[in-house]
Design a protein around this motif. Structure first.
Motif, PDB file in Angstrom:
ATOM      1  N   LEU A  54       0.683  -1.198   0.111  1.00 33.95           N
ATOM      2  CA  LEU A  54      -0.181  -0.059   0.023  1.00 33.95           C
ATOM      3  C   LEU A  54       0.834   1.583   0.172  1.00 33.95           C
ATOM      4  O   LEU A  54       0.340   2.120  -0.647  1.00 33.95           O
ATOM      5  N   LEU A  55       2.122   1.336   0.639  1.00 33.99           N
ATOM      6  CA  LEU A  55       2.806   2.322   0.554  1.00 33.99           C
ATOM      7  C   LEU A  55       3.356   2.770  -0.822  1.00 33.99           C
ATOM      8  O   LEU A  55       3.551   3.952  -1.151  1.00 33.99           O
ATOM      9  N   ILE A  56       3.883   1.669  -1.322  1.00 35.72           N
ATOM     10  CA  ILE A  56       4.080   1.647  -2.812  1.00 35.72           C
ATOM     11  C   ILE A  56       3.317   2.245  -3.802  1.00 35.72           C
ATOM     12  O   ILE A  56       3.588   3.066  -4.656  1.00 35.72           O
ATOM     13  N   LEU A  57       2.066   1.580  -3.641  1.00 35.69           N
ATOM     14  CA  LEU A  57       1.002   2.009  -4.279  1.00 35.69           C
ATOM     15  C   LEU A  57       0.652   3.561  -3.990  1.00 35.69           C
ATOM     16  O   LEU A  57       0.339   4.257  -4.905  1.00 35.69           O
ATOM     17  N   TYR A  58       0.658   4.013  -2.961  1.00 33.60           N
ATOM     18  CA  TYR A  58       0.333   5.420  -2.256  1.00 33.60           C
ATOM     19  C   TYR A  58       1.476   6.321  -2.970  1.00 33.60           C
ATOM     20  O   TYR A  58       0.964   7.283  -3.400  1.00 33.60           O
ATOM     21  N   LYS A  59       2.710   5.789  -3.025  1.00 39.95           N
ATOM     22  CA  LYS A  59       3.738   6.939  -3.379  1.00 39.95           C
ATOM     23  C   LYS A  59       3.650   6.986  -5.167  1.00 39.95           C
ATOM     24  O   LYS A  59       3.883   7.891  -5.649  1.00 39.95           O
ATOM     25  N   SER A  60       3.153   5.597  -5.595  1.00 39.24           N
ATOM     26  CA  SER A  60       2.941   5.867  -7.253  1.00 39.24           C
ATOM     27  C   SER A  60       1.558   6.225  -7.711  1.00 39.24           C
ATOM     28  O   SER A  60       1.654   6.953  -8.600  1.00 39.24           O
ATOM     29  N   LEU A  61       0.615   6.220  -6.842  1.00 31.79           N
ATOM     30  CA  LEU A  61      -0.891   6.586  -7.477  1.00 31.79           C
ATOM     31  C   LEU A  61      -1.646   7.447  -6.963  1.00 31.79           C
ATOM     32  O   LEU A  61      -2.398   7.992  -7.186  1.00 31.79           O
ATOM     33  N   GLY A  62      -0.822   7.630  -5.429  1.00 26.92           N
ATOM     34  CA  GLY A  62      -1.587   8.831  -4.513  1.00 26.92           C
ATOM     35  C   GLY A  62      -2.991   8.130  -3.926  1.00 26.92           C
ATOM     36  O   GLY A  62      -2.833   7.042  -3.639  1.00 26.92           O
TER      37      GLY A  62
END
Length: 142
Positions: free
Chosen positions: A60-68
């Motif tokens: 989720l952290l990686i996704l949040y960094k990539s997708l907001g």
């Protein structure tokens, strides 16, 4: 780690079997074949308790960094998939129980077959022995 635990349990049960009767040995063989395997699976799944939440948070952290903010959709999808695995896990547990029961039954049948083979072998030797005695007695009485 799992292999070490299984090996240690096999060793303990084997040492215990050396001092027991044959009926008790059969029960311990069942312990070795079924219960030790279950313990091995338990230790494998035990790692999931700490691993899965960590993987989810990192993903989720990686996704949040990539997708907001769109990463929250991924979070909801992850929750839905986790909930979908509950019935699948129960189904796997059911089949695992059936597998263990069939292994237990197979071990009982195998043990009984080996016992019966031993009895038949002894009876075969008795017949040969009795036949030889009868032949020797007939030879002596002539």
């Amino acid at each position: 780690m799992t292999i070490r635990i299984r090996a240690a349990l096999f060793s303990i049960i084997y040492k215990k079997c050396l001092n027991l009767s044959s009926q008790s040995k059969q029960e311990n063989i069942n312990l070795m074949s079924v219960d030790v395997e279950r313990i091995g699976f338990f230790s494998w799944y035990l790692h999931n308790i700490r691993r899965v939440p960590l993987e989810i948070v990192l993903a989720l952290l990686i996704l949040y960094k990539s997708l907001g903010l769109a990463s929250f959709v991924a979070f909801v999808a992850t929750i839905i998939l986790m909930l979908a695995h509950i019935p699948l896990g129960k189904l796997q547990e059911k089949f695992q129980g059936k597998l263990m029961d069939s292994k237990d039954q197979r071990m009982k049948v195998t043990s009984e077959t080996l016992r019966n083979m031993r009895v038949l072998k002894l009876q075969g030797w008795d017949m040969k022995f009795l036949t030889k005695i009868i032949e020797l007695r007939n030879f002596e009485t002539r």
